[in-house]
Design an enzyme around this catalytic site. Structure first.
Site, PDB file in Angstrom:
ATOM      1  N   ALA A 130      55.184  -0.209  -9.542  1.00 41.06           N
ATOM      2  CA  ALA A 130      54.063   0.672  -9.231  1.00 41.06           C
ATOM      3  C   ALA A 130      52.908  -0.214  -8.770  1.00 41.06           C
ATOM      4  O   ALA A 130      52.864  -1.409  -9.093  1.00 41.06           O
ATOM      5  CB  ALA A 130      53.682   1.463 -10.467  1.00 41.06           C
ATOM      6  N   GLY A 137      58.628  -0.090 -11.596  1.00 40.10           N
ATOM      7  CA  GLY A 137      58.989   1.134 -10.878  1.00 40.10           C
ATOM      8  C   GLY A 137      60.110   0.920  -9.874  1.00 40.10           C
ATOM      9  O   GLY A 137      60.864   1.850  -9.576  1.00 40.10           O
ATOM     10  N   GLU A 161      63.246   1.094 -11.718  1.00 42.55           N
ATOM     11  CA  GLU A 161      63.448   2.495 -12.107  1.00 42.55           C
ATOM     12  C   GLU A 161      63.985   3.327 -10.939  1.00 42.55           C
ATOM     13  O   GLU A 161      64.859   4.174 -11.122  1.00 42.55           O
ATOM     14  CB  GLU A 161      62.129   3.055 -12.661  1.00 42.55           C
ATOM     15  CG  GLU A 161      61.783   2.394 -13.989  1.00 42.55           C
ATOM     16  CD  GLU A 161      60.368   2.642 -14.483  1.00 42.55           C
ATOM     17  OE1 GLU A 161      60.192   2.895 -15.687  1.00 42.55           O
ATOM     18  OE2 GLU A 161      59.422   2.579 -13.671  1.00 42.55           O
ATOM     19  N   GLU A 201      56.651  -4.544 -17.249  1.00 44.72           N
ATOM     20  CA  GLU A 201      55.433  -3.809 -17.627  1.00 44.72           C
ATOM     21  C   GLU A 201      54.751  -4.387 -18.858  1.00 44.72           C
ATOM     22  O   GLU A 201      53.531  -4.382 -18.975  1.00 44.72           O
ATOM     23  CB  GLU A 201      55.766  -2.326 -17.884  1.00 44.72           C
ATOM     24  CG  GLU A 201      56.042  -1.511 -16.640  1.00 44.72           C
ATOM     25  CD  GLU A 201      57.498  -1.536 -16.203  1.00 44.72           C
ATOM     26  OE1 GLU A 201      58.245  -2.453 -16.620  1.00 44.72           O
ATOM     27  OE2 GLU A 201      57.879  -0.642 -15.425  1.00 44.72           O
TER      28      GLU A 201
HETATM   29  N1  DAK Z   1      51.238  -3.838  -7.215  1.00 43.30           N
HETATM   30  C1  DAK Z   1      50.279  -4.157  -6.317  1.00 43.30           C
HETATM   31  N2  DAK Z   1      50.348  -5.236  -5.524  1.00 43.30           N
HETATM   32  C2  DAK Z   1      51.415  -6.050  -5.673  1.00 43.30           C
HETATM   33  C3  DAK Z   1      52.438  -5.786  -6.605  1.00 43.30           C
HETATM   34  C4  DAK Z   1      52.326  -4.610  -7.401  1.00 43.30           C
HETATM   35  N3  DAK Z   1      53.260  -4.241  -8.264  1.00 43.30           N
HETATM   36  N4  DAK Z   1      53.349  -6.785  -6.528  1.00 43.30           N
HETATM   37  C5  DAK Z   1      52.917  -7.621  -5.579  1.00 43.30           C
HETATM   38  N5  DAK Z   1      51.746  -7.184  -5.065  1.00 43.30           N
HETATM   39  C6  DAK Z   1      50.940  -7.809  -4.016  1.00 43.30           C
HETATM   40  C7  DAK Z   1      50.248  -9.057  -4.517  1.00 43.30           C
HETATM   41  O1  DAK Z   1      49.078  -8.721  -5.223  1.00 43.30           O
HETATM   42  C8  DAK Z   1      49.984  -9.785  -3.220  1.00 43.30           C
HETATM   43  O2  DAK Z   1      48.880  -9.169  -2.592  1.00 43.30           O
HETATM   44  P1  DAK Z   1      47.677 -10.066  -1.986  1.00 43.30           P
HETATM   45  O3  DAK Z   1      47.215 -10.954  -3.079  1.00 43.30           O
HETATM   46  O4  DAK Z   1      48.341 -10.829  -0.860  1.00 43.30           O
HETATM   47  O5  DAK Z   1      46.678  -9.062  -1.507  1.00 43.30           O
HETATM   48  C9  DAK Z   1      51.199  -9.450  -2.378  1.00 43.30           C
HETATM   49  O6  DAK Z   1      51.786  -8.262  -2.968  1.00 43.30           O
HETATM   50  C10 DAK Z   1      52.265 -10.531  -2.417  1.00 43.30           C
HETATM   51  O7  DAK Z   1      52.539 -10.813  -3.769  1.00 43.30           O
HETATM   52  P2  DAK Z   1      52.543 -12.299  -4.361  1.00 43.30           P
HETATM   53  O8  DAK Z   1      51.628 -13.180  -3.577  1.00 43.30           O
HETATM   54  O9  DAK Z   1      52.309 -12.189  -5.824  1.00 43.30           O
HETATM   55  O10 DAK Z   1      54.037 -12.736  -4.046  1.00 43.30           O
HETATM   56  P3  DAK Z   1      54.917 -13.793  -4.834  1.00 43.30           P
HETATM   57  O11 DAK Z   1      56.144 -13.949  -4.025  1.00 43.30           O
HETATM   58  O12 DAK Z   1      54.118 -15.009  -5.173  1.00 43.30           O
HETATM   59  O13 DAK Z   1      55.290 -13.088  -6.210  1.00 43.30           O
HETATM   60  C11 DAK Z   1      56.127 -11.237  -7.555  1.00 43.30           C
HETATM   61  C12 DAK Z   1      56.142 -11.983  -6.185  1.00 43.30           C
HETATM   62  C13 DAK Z   1      56.934  -9.965  -7.410  1.00 43.30           C
HETATM   63  C14 DAK Z   1      56.758 -12.122  -8.612  1.00 43.30           C
HETATM   64  C15 DAK Z   1      54.636 -10.943  -7.944  1.00 43.30           C
HETATM   65  O14 DAK Z   1      54.005 -10.319  -6.823  1.00 43.30           O
HETATM   66  C16 DAK Z   1      54.534 -10.022  -9.110  1.00 43.30           C
HETATM   67  O15 DAK Z   1      54.690 -10.424 -10.276  1.00 43.30           O
HETATM   68  N6  DAK Z   1      54.251  -8.723  -8.853  1.00 43.30           N
HETATM   69  C17 DAK Z   1      54.056  -7.751  -9.891  1.00 43.30           C
HETATM   70  C18 DAK Z   1      55.388  -7.326 -10.409  1.00 43.30           C
HETATM   71  C19 DAK Z   1      55.223  -6.316 -11.547  1.00 43.30           C
HETATM   72  O16 DAK Z   1      54.607  -6.612 -12.570  1.00 43.30           O
HETATM   73  N7  DAK Z   1      55.806  -5.155 -11.359  1.00 43.30           N
HETATM   74  C20 DAK Z   1      55.705  -4.089 -12.308  1.00 43.30           C
HETATM   75  C21 DAK Z   1      54.509  -3.262 -11.953  1.00 43.30           C
HETATM   76  S1  DAK Z   1      54.148  -2.130 -13.237  1.00 43.30           S
HETATM   77  C22 DAK Z   1      53.316   4.470 -15.837  1.00 43.30           C
HETATM   78  C23 DAK Z   1      53.737   4.722 -14.570  1.00 43.30           C
HETATM   79  C24 DAK Z   1      54.405   3.725 -13.893  1.00 43.30           C
HETATM   80  C25 DAK Z   1      54.652   2.526 -14.484  1.00 43.30           C
HETATM   81  C26 DAK Z   1      54.247   2.290 -15.774  1.00 43.30           C
HETATM   82  C27 DAK Z   1      53.579   3.258 -16.479  1.00 43.30           C
HETATM   83  N8  DAK Z   1      52.581   5.466 -16.520  1.00 43.30           N
HETATM   84  C28 DAK Z   1      51.703   6.232 -15.740  1.00 43.30           C
HETATM   85  C29 DAK Z   1      52.571   5.509 -17.956  1.00 43.30           C
HETATM   86  C30 DAK Z   1      55.259   1.477 -13.721  1.00 43.30           C
HETATM   87  C31 DAK Z   1      54.754   0.282 -13.853  1.00 43.30           C
HETATM   88  C32 DAK Z   1      55.094  -0.812 -12.975  1.00 43.30           C
HETATM   89  O17 DAK Z   1      55.951  -0.744 -12.135  1.00 43.30           O
END
Ligand code: DAK
Length: 259
Positions: free
Chosen positions: A65, A110, A113, A133
């Site tokens: 997400a 997400g 998921e 998360e």
């Molecule tokens: N959201 C927003 N932007 C994201 C992103 C994300 N999930 N993942 C990557 N980006 C963005 C980065 O911020 C970066 O943007 P800029 O800085 O260039 O503006 C760009 O994409 C490239 O990312 P990186 O520079 O970080 O790329 P790397 O190759 O170095 O790293 C990575 C890739 C996938 C390891 C890293 O980007 C990362 O850790 N991303 C986050 C992964 C993550 O934590 N995913 C889970 C998200 S939480 C709920 C509803 C839904 C959910 C939960 C609760 N409720 C309402 C209760 C779901 C939650 C999730 O999915």
């Protein structure tokens, strides 16, 4: 309808839906979830379509997400967002069509998921899969705690959910979380080959089988078997059953009409 965050291609009975926000690693913001919900609804009504392939543009399938958008949510907005995600994934699961996830890279949060709501998963050797998360101080919101547990069992699900660690495609294969691991260059070719093979079958039966496996997994065996008997017997009122069996006896390929 035209989509800002999706690229849609149609190849006979197969639709390819490509999430196209590569600069954010295809993170799911509200608009992308709305567009996905709309395209799933639209494809459902297109009777020429029989199989959907879902993939991502660039180096991610879906990196979760959109954290930047989620960061400012109130609890009520978070509730609405989770509801929208669940609704989308319920639609994918309930679809008459098999969905093939072609996981080209990160499938996190997400993204994992979405992947788990699909029916068959092909993962590139570059895929990284997980539910991180917990590292953001939240728990999964689009069914991750439930679908992951059903796919890999409680122990492995808890390990992945509690550590937030991501796993490789090979590790996911070992857990039964993906069907196959494929070289990146071959991922879409293999996904399309599989999609075309399934699209050549009777769409009545692909819908029946998907429904039986999905619904049967959540109910007791005798009720599930009763459901199977009912689908099996209704198959005998279809053109495709008659054609399939006639073709066997005449030693030729069947020509299904999806009816
Ligand atoms: N959201 C927003 N932007 C994201 C992103 C994300 N999930 N993942 C990557 N980006 C963005 C980065 O911020 C970066 O943007 P800029 O800085 O260039 O503006 C760009 O994409 C490239 O990312 P990186 O520079 O970080 O790329 P790397 O190759 O170095 O790293 C990575 C890739 C996938 C390891 C890293 O980007 C990362 O850790 N991303 C986050 C992964 C993550 O934590 N995913 C889970 C998200 S939480 C709920 C509803 C839904 C959910 C939960 C609760 N409720 C309402 C209760 C779901 C939650 C999730 O999915």
């Amino acid at each position: 309808m035209t989509y800002e965050n999706l690229i849609i291609e149609r190849d006979e009975g197969v639709a390819v839906v490509r999430i196209n926000r590569p600069s954010a690693l295809n993170a799911l913001n509200l608009d992308t979830i709305k567009e996905l919900t709309e395209v799933v609804r639209e494809m459902e009504e297109d009777t020429n379509l029989k199989v959907v392939v879902l993939t991502g543009e660039g180096k991610a399938f879906i990196a979760g997400a959109d954290i930047k958008q989620m960061a400012g949510f109130t609890p009520l907005e978070a509730r609405r967002f989770a509801g929208m995600g669940h609704h989308l994934l319920d639609m994918v699961e309930a679809s008459r069509m098999p969905y093939i996830a072609a996981v080209n890279g990160f499938a996190l949060g997400g993204g994992c998921e979405v992947m788990m709501a699909c029916d068959i998963v092909l993962a590139s050797t570059k895929a990284k899969i997980g539910q991180p998360e917990i590292n953001l101080g939240i728990s999964p919101g689009f069914g991750g705690t439930q679908r992951l547990t059903r796919h890999v069992g409680r122990f492995k699900a808890k390990e992945l959910l509690l550590t937030g660690d991501s796993i490789t495609a090979d590790e996911a294969l070992e857990l039964g979380l993906v069907n196959r691991v494929v070289e990146p260059d071959l991922l879409m070719d293999e996904a399309m080959e599989l999609a075309r093979k399934i699209a050549s079958k009777s769409a009545v039966q692909t819908a029946f089988i998907k429904d039986l496996v999905n619904r049967g997994a959540d109910i007791d065996l005798s009720t599930a078997n009763a459901l199977e008997i009912s689908y099996f017997s209704s198959s005998f009122s279809t053109h495709d059953q008659k054609e399939g069996m006639r073709a066997f006896m005449e030693k030729r390929k069947p020509e299904f009409k999806d009816e």
